[in-house]
Scaffold this motif. Structure first.
Motif, PDB file in Angstrom:
ATOM      1  N   UNK A   1       0.858  -1.176   0.000  1.00 62.12           N
ATOM      2  CA  UNK A   1       0.000   0.000   0.000  1.00 62.12           C
ATOM      3  C   UNK A   1       0.897   1.230   0.000  1.00 62.12           C
ATOM      4  N   UNK A   2       0.457   2.277  -0.648  1.00 63.35           N
ATOM      5  CA  UNK A   2       1.217   3.516  -0.696  1.00 63.35           C
ATOM      6  C   UNK A   2       0.254   4.691  -0.658  1.00 63.35           C
ATOM      7  N   UNK A   3       0.759   5.840  -0.243  1.00 60.75           N
ATOM      8  CA  UNK A   3      -0.107   7.016  -0.226  1.00 60.75           C
ATOM      9  C   UNK A   3       0.683   8.260  -0.614  1.00 60.75           C
ATOM     10  N   UNK A   4      -0.058   9.266  -1.038  1.00 62.10           N
ATOM     11  CA  UNK A   4       0.551  10.556  -1.348  1.00 62.10           C
ATOM     12  C   UNK A   4      -0.452  11.648  -1.013  1.00 62.10           C
ATOM     13  N   UNK A   5       0.091  12.858  -0.881  1.00 63.21           N
ATOM     14  CA  UNK A   5      -0.759  13.968  -0.457  1.00 63.21           C
ATOM     15  C   UNK A   5      -1.757  14.345  -1.551  1.00 63.21           C
ATOM     16  N   UNK A   6      -1.260  14.543  -2.731  1.00 66.71           N
ATOM     17  CA  UNK A   6      -2.130  14.843  -3.866  1.00 66.71           C
ATOM     18  C   UNK A   6      -1.531  14.194  -5.102  1.00 66.71           C
ATOM     19  N   UNK A   7      -2.211  14.321  -6.206  1.00 62.43           N
ATOM     20  CA  UNK A   7      -1.715  13.755  -7.453  1.00 62.43           C
ATOM     21  C   UNK A   7      -0.351  14.350  -7.783  1.00 62.43           C
ATOM     22  N   UNK A   8       0.574  13.466  -8.094  1.00 62.67           N
ATOM     23  CA  UNK A   8       1.898  13.926  -8.499  1.00 62.67           C
ATOM     24  C   UNK A   8       2.857  14.143  -7.370  1.00 62.67           C
ATOM     25  N   UNK A   9       2.380  14.125  -6.138  1.00 58.48           N
ATOM     26  CA  UNK A   9       3.293  14.257  -5.004  1.00 58.48           C
ATOM     27  C   UNK A   9       3.993  12.938  -4.727  1.00 58.48           C
ATOM     28  N   UNK A  10       5.029  13.006  -3.929  1.00 60.37           N
ATOM     29  CA  UNK A  10       5.831  11.830  -3.623  1.00 60.37           C
ATOM     30  C   UNK A  10       4.974  10.736  -3.013  1.00 60.37           C
ATOM     31  N   UNK A  11       5.187   9.522  -3.490  1.00 60.05           N
ATOM     32  CA  UNK A  11       4.434   8.359  -3.024  1.00 60.05           C
ATOM     33  C   UNK A  11       5.267   7.596  -2.007  1.00 60.05           C
ATOM     34  N   UNK A  12       4.681   7.342  -0.849  1.00 60.33           N
ATOM     35  CA  UNK A  12       5.346   6.628   0.227  1.00 60.33           C
ATOM     36  C   UNK A  12       4.692   5.263   0.417  1.00 60.33           C
ATOM     37  N   UNK A  13       5.550   4.255   0.596  1.00 56.05           N
ATOM     38  CA  UNK A  13       5.066   2.885   0.710  1.00 56.05           C
ATOM     39  C   UNK A  13       5.016   2.407   2.152  1.00 56.05           C
ATOM     40  N   UNK A  14       4.101   1.485   2.396  1.00 61.83           N
ATOM     41  CA  UNK A  14       4.079   0.756   3.652  1.00 61.83           C
ATOM     42  C   UNK A  14       5.048  -0.414   3.598  1.00 61.83           C
ATOM     43  N   UNK A  15       5.071  -1.187   4.671  1.00 65.18           N
ATOM     44  CA  UNK A  15       6.014  -2.294   4.758  1.00 65.18           C
ATOM     45  C   UNK A  15       5.533  -3.542   4.046  1.00 65.18           C
ATOM     46  N   UNK A  16       4.298  -3.535   3.575  1.00 68.18           N
ATOM     47  CA  UNK A  16       3.813  -4.646   2.778  1.00 68.18           C
ATOM     48  C   UNK A  16       3.143  -5.735   3.595  1.00 68.18           C
ATOM     49  N   UNK A  17       2.287  -6.479   2.922  1.00 70.17           N
ATOM     50  CA  UNK A  17       1.630  -7.645   3.509  1.00 70.17           C
ATOM     51  C   UNK A  17       1.951  -8.846   2.635  1.00 70.17           C
ATOM     52  N   UNK A  18       2.679  -9.812   3.230  1.00 71.81           N
ATOM     53  CA  UNK A  18       3.049 -11.010   2.493  1.00 71.81           C
ATOM     54  C   UNK A  18       1.907 -12.011   2.524  1.00 71.81           C
ATOM     55  N   UNK A  19       1.536 -12.505   1.343  1.00 72.50           N
ATOM     56  CA  UNK A  19       0.513 -13.530   1.255  1.00 72.50           C
ATOM     57  C   UNK A  19       1.115 -14.800   0.681  1.00 72.50           C
ATOM     58  N   UNK A  20       0.925 -15.894   1.389  1.00 74.12           N
ATOM     59  CA  UNK A  20       1.317 -17.209   0.885  1.00 74.12           C
ATOM     60  C   UNK A  20       0.077 -18.071   0.817  1.00 74.12           C
ATOM     61  N   UNK A  21      -0.220 -18.564  -0.378  1.00 82.98           N
ATOM     62  CA  UNK A  21      -1.378 -19.434  -0.578  1.00 82.98           C
ATOM     63  C   UNK A  21      -0.871 -20.863  -0.757  1.00 82.98           C
ATOM     64  N   UNK A  22      -1.316 -21.748   0.133  1.00 89.31           N
ATOM     65  CA  UNK A  22      -0.816 -23.143   0.086  1.00 89.31           C
ATOM     66  C   UNK A  22      -1.923 -24.109  -0.344  1.00 89.31           C
TER      67      UNK A  22
END
Lengths: 113, 113
Positions: free
Chosen positions: B92-113
């Motif tokens: 997931x990532x977010x930014x203040x408005x369109x074109x502004x710097x995009x910052x990412x979260x640490x992620x969610x790992x999914x493993x499907x077995x």
């Protein structure tokens, strides 16, 4: 999906050496960004470039936005062990395409102490 | 920590089960993005929101995937009837408005077995 061409895919260097990696695209971008990603973590922004020809530094990191707007490079000087990780370039078209990022496939950097 | 927050960080599920990931963006960021990343690849765009409105969806987002941002703050990404090919890190990532710097979260790992 579309991705940028990033090279090299991997680098093995000695501590203290300088590193250079680059990214090319068939499409024009108006923003280039460089991210670093550690295993199991999300990408962390290193440098953002907003103008063609722009040269920006962040500590030992220097990046340039190519004049053609289709390429960018990242240099790391005097590498240290904590520089280990995967470096991604990303291109962005502000105000279009949702300002989404298009990523390269990454450069895996290994620094030997 | 006021960065992008994702939960859970890791999820192992059996094929056919439904999973849901949550993202809390940086406060006051009105743009929220979901990306997917598989091993050895850069992140690939899935969808984005401007406040509560989902404005664009990638072709990667099959009909088993649904994302919501009901109040324009946090977002959820649900995958129904998971398949092994869904195994990836969801960023997931977010930014203040369109074109502004995009910052990412640490992620969610999914493993499907």
């Amino acid at each position: 999906g579309q991705q940028l061409n990033q090279s090299p895919q991997s680098m093995f260097i000695q501590e203290g050496e300088d590193v250079s990696m680059n990214c090319t695209s068939s499409s024009i971008f108006n923003t280039w960004l460089w991210y670093k990603q550690d295993p199991g973590e999300g990408p962390v922004l290193l440098i953002a470039l907003y103008k063609a020809g722009e040269l920006t530094s962040n500590g030992r990191l220097t990046a340039q936005f190519g004049i053609t707007r289709k390429d960018s490079f990242l240099n790391i000087s005097a590498s240290i062990p904590s520089d280990v990780g995967i470096y991604f370039c990303a291109g962005q078209l502000r105000e279009t395409s949702g300002s989404r990022l298009t990523f390269g496939e990454g450069t895996q950097l290994t620094v030997n102490p | 920590d006021t960065g992008v927050s994702q939960d859970p960080r890791h999820k192992i599920t059996k094929r056919g089960q439904n999973v849901t990931f949550r993202c809390d963006p940086i406060s006051e960021h009105n743009r929220l993005y979901w990306y997917r990343q598989t091993l050895g690849q850069g992140p690939e765009f899935l969808t984005y929101f401007q406040n509560e409105a989902q404005l664009e969806k990638s072709r990667l987002l099959s009909d088993r995937f649904s994302a919501e941002r009901p109040k324009g703050s946090f977002s959820t990404l649900e995958i129904q009837r998971t398949e092994q090919g869904d195994s990836a890190m969801y960023l997931c990532a977010s930014s203040l408005t369109a074109g502004n710097t995009i910052y990412f979260g640490e992620g969610s790992w999914l493993t499907v077995v």
